[in-house]
Write an enzyme that holds these catalytic residues in place. Structure first.
Site, PDB file in Angstrom:
ATOM      1  N   HIS A   1       3.002   0.310   3.880  1.00 59.73           N
ATOM      2  CA  HIS A   1       2.255   0.395   5.146  1.00 59.73           C
ATOM      3  C   HIS A   1       2.811  -0.600   6.175  1.00 59.73           C
ATOM      4  O   HIS A   1       2.066  -1.308   6.855  1.00 59.73           O
ATOM      5  CB  HIS A   1       0.754   0.143   4.905  1.00 59.73           C
ATOM      6  CG  HIS A   1       0.085   1.284   4.191  1.00 59.73           C
ATOM      7  ND1 HIS A   1      -0.113   2.516   4.776  1.00 59.73           N
ATOM      8  CD2 HIS A   1      -0.439   1.382   2.941  1.00 59.73           C
ATOM      9  CE1 HIS A   1      -0.719   3.333   3.908  1.00 59.73           C
ATOM     10  NE2 HIS A   1      -0.922   2.669   2.778  1.00 59.73           N
TER      11      HIS A   1
ATOM     12  N   GLU B   1      -0.173   1.777  -2.142  1.00 57.94           N
ATOM     13  CA  GLU B   1       0.604   2.918  -1.660  1.00 57.94           C
ATOM     14  C   GLU B   1       1.990   2.518  -1.138  1.00 57.94           C
ATOM     15  O   GLU B   1       2.312   2.765   0.016  1.00 57.94           O
ATOM     16  CB  GLU B   1      -0.188   3.634  -0.553  1.00 57.94           C
ATOM     17  CG  GLU B   1      -1.521   4.179  -1.058  1.00 57.94           C
ATOM     18  CD  GLU B   1      -2.336   4.867   0.027  1.00 57.94           C
ATOM     19  OE1 GLU B   1      -2.980   5.879  -0.283  1.00 57.94           O
ATOM     20  OE2 GLU B   1      -2.360   4.381   1.181  1.00 57.94           O
TER      21      GLU B   1
ATOM     22  N   ASP C   1      -0.771  -1.976   9.832  1.00 58.99           N
ATOM     23  CA  ASP C   1      -0.502  -0.737   9.090  1.00 58.99           C
ATOM     24  C   ASP C   1       0.629   0.018   9.779  1.00 58.99           C
ATOM     25  O   ASP C   1       1.180  -0.458  10.778  1.00 58.99           O
ATOM     26  CB  ASP C   1      -1.774   0.123   8.971  1.00 58.99           C
ATOM     27  CG  ASP C   1      -1.824   0.852   7.636  1.00 58.99           C
ATOM     28  OD1 ASP C   1      -0.854   1.544   7.311  1.00 58.99           O
ATOM     29  OD2 ASP C   1      -2.830   0.710   6.913  1.00 58.99           O
TER      30      ASP C   1
HETATM   31  C1  ACM Z   1      -6.413   2.538   0.385  1.00 56.70           C
HETATM   32  O1  ACM Z   1      -7.353   3.299   0.648  1.00 56.70           O
HETATM   33  N1  ACM Z   1      -5.160   2.937   0.562  1.00 56.70           N
HETATM   34  C2  ACM Z   1      -6.628   1.208  -0.115  1.00 56.70           C
END
Ligand code: ACM
Ligand code: ZN
Length: 529
Positions: free
Chosen positions: A261, A324, A190
């Site tokens: 991410h 995201e 991440d």
């Molecule tokens: C998430 O909670 N961004 C999958």
């Protein structure tokens, strides 16, 4: 008169059996359980008989538990006719490879199942002994025929925002196994840290595994400490954890996040982004604009990384993230815009879909499948992808309707980083939200709007433990237990066999097991009825 007497006797016996039944400390509640008269005395004179030697590794979990908890050894006998015996018989169930039978009679315990089933029978037995530390334990006679409702019974752990040691990850797996979960989703990369050694790209962990500080307190305060923070797992450690989980019948689904991410990866290898600029591993929480740029060198990098990941994790699924991903940099990037034109894509969502499709082709070429967060539906789902529905249930529903498999993990009630009590002044700081244990217990992963054919595509559910605000092991256990016990029953037990007050009654008997495992469980349920 005599008949009436008999009838009353039968009724009394049934009532007392029913009471005993609900007081059996079993979670998840078995789907078929009938109490019989009498009990089996488990003691140092009890022996085991194995029809098939390969099942010793499953039975060993029970033998080891008794040795540790009760101090005596259960030894082997070659004579199946002997009394005071635990008999293990290998039986494959056609309908469900996780099914098991457990019969406790006064003179013998018999376990029937395939290796998964025998393992689950042993977990049931451990729960029946349930931390009673005497050198002989009376087990009520009963007949259990049991099998889970769902195939994917998952728990997730984010080790990027805060790092957790190999020994803690093993403890996490122990807890999962005790409650018959079969999937551990390990969130390994991440923005705030890259946690898995990749031999071809050593900077991923040398640089990407460490940040210069960490956000402290509430997000809105924008405060950071200046303590270098990080860590990673070597490939040898990963192998050790995978083998450990396998023994406990848990498949690990590793997650390598893309295209978003990706800050930690980009900090190590800046060429992976659109701008190619040197950036630092993130110290704070959120969603960041530096993402992977879909150029050939990025795909080469990701394929190399995934090749090493696929070698380490033998399970069917690789989680590729997909959530995201801001598209700001793609909009400004000459290469990205050229690629959209060249591939006749509609827009940046189309480019995200192109990205995931290309990765899927690679993963499929190695005989594996991808699963991703529900954003992978945007711009078109890759042909064989499975979907993890987190922004509510719509993603899972859409996937099932397109004949794609889905795992339900909606924020409500499956995000265990959310508060579990409304009295938040007495709770550790959390990201927000409110998912108390009763809401987890009441959850039904099967969307009512799906028809029978579509329902087959709902594999199950999982809860996620994101660790932005979860700073250490004790805190993590507090967020996990006992909500995961409630989820275990959601996933294993037929709806008609569930009952919340009865669950709470059984859960109260599990505190002895929690103490024995040295788990720091949340205690709100102790005052519930
Ligand atoms: C998430 O909670 N961004 C999958
Ligand atoms: Zn780009």
């Amino acid at each position: 008169m005599k008949n009436t007497f008999l009838l009353v006797l039968v009724l009394i016996t049934q009532i007392s059996f029913a009471q005993q039944d609900s007081s059996l400390p079993l979670i998840p509640r078995p789907n078929e359980i009938t109490l019989q008269k009498g009990c089996f005395k488990l003691s140092e004179t009890t022996q085991y008989y194995l029809e098939d030697k390969s099942l010793l590794k499953e039975l060993d979990f029970f033998i080891a538990y008794i040795k540790k908890n009760n101090g005596f050894t259960i030894s082997e006998t070659k004579n199946p006719k002997q009394k005071n015996i635990i008999k293990v018989l290998k039986r494959k169930s056609k309908e469900n490879s996780e099914a098991y039978g457990l019969t406790i009679l006064q003179d013998q315990i018999s376990i029937k199942g395939d290796s998964n089933g025998v393992f689950y029978a042993c977990q049931t037995l451990i729960q029946l002994v349930n931390a009673r530390r005497s050198n002989a334990v009376d087990l009520a006679c009963l007949i259990v025929n049991d099998a889970p409702v769902y195939r994917w019974r998952g728990m997730h752990l984010d080790v990027c925002r805060h790092f957790f040691s190999v020994s803690f990850v093993k403890k996490y797996i122990d807890i999962l196994a005790l409650y018959k979960f079969n999937t551990f989703h390990w969130h390994l990369t991440d923005d705030q840290g890259w946690r898995i050694q990749i031999k071809k790209y050593p900077k991923l962990t040398e640089i990407g595994g460490w940040r210069k500080g960490t956000m402290v307190g509430k997000y809105d305060d924008h405060m950071y400490d200046t303590i270098r923070y990080g860590g990673f797992y070597t490939q040898a450690e990963i192998k050790e954890v995978v083998a450990y989980a396998q023994q406990k019948h848990i498949t690990i689904v590793p997650e390598i996040e893309m295209p978003g991410h990706a800050v930690a990866a980009i900090s190590a290898y800046p060429y992976l982004s659109c701008k190619g600029k040197q950036i630092d591993v993130e110290r704070g929480w959120g969603v960041f604009e530096d993402v992977f740029c879909p150029k050939d060198s990025t795909f080469k990098f990701l394929e190399d990384v995934l090749s090493e990941v696929l070698e380490l994790f033998p399970g069917k699924y690789i989680h590729i993230g997909g959530d995201e991903c801001p598209k700001e940099n793609w909009k400004k990037c000459e290469h990205c815009q050229m690629l959209i034109k060249k591939e006749h894509l509609k827009d940046e969502n189309g480019l995200q879909s192109y990205f995931i499709n290309r990765i899927e082709k690679f993963v499929n070429s190695k005989g594996r499948q991808i699963i991703g967060w529900d954003e992978i539906l945007e711009g078109g789902l890759a042909p064989n992808a499975s979907v993890m529905s987190w922004r509510g249930t719509e993603g899972g529903i859409a996937a099932a309707r397109q004949k794609h498999y889905a795992v339900m993990s909606p924020g409500k009630p499956c995000y265990f980083d959310h508060y579990q009590s409304r009295e938040i002044l007495y709770e550790p700081l959390s990201i927000g939200g409110y998912n108390p244990i009763d809401s987890v217990y009441a959850y039904n992963p099967m969307p009512g709007v799906l028809d029978t054919a579509e329902r087959n595509y709902i594999l199950g559910a999982q809860a996620n433990v994101w660790t932005e605000y979860i700073l250490n092991e004790k805190h993590l256990e507090y967020m996990l237990v006992p909500r995961m016990c409630a989820l275990s029953e959601v996933l294993w037990t037929e709806k008609s066999n569930k009952n919340y007050p009865d669950f709470i009654k059984r859960l109260k008997q599990h505190t002895k097991l929690f103490d024995q495992l040295q788990v720091n469980y949340a205690k709100h349920f102790l005052t519930q009825k």
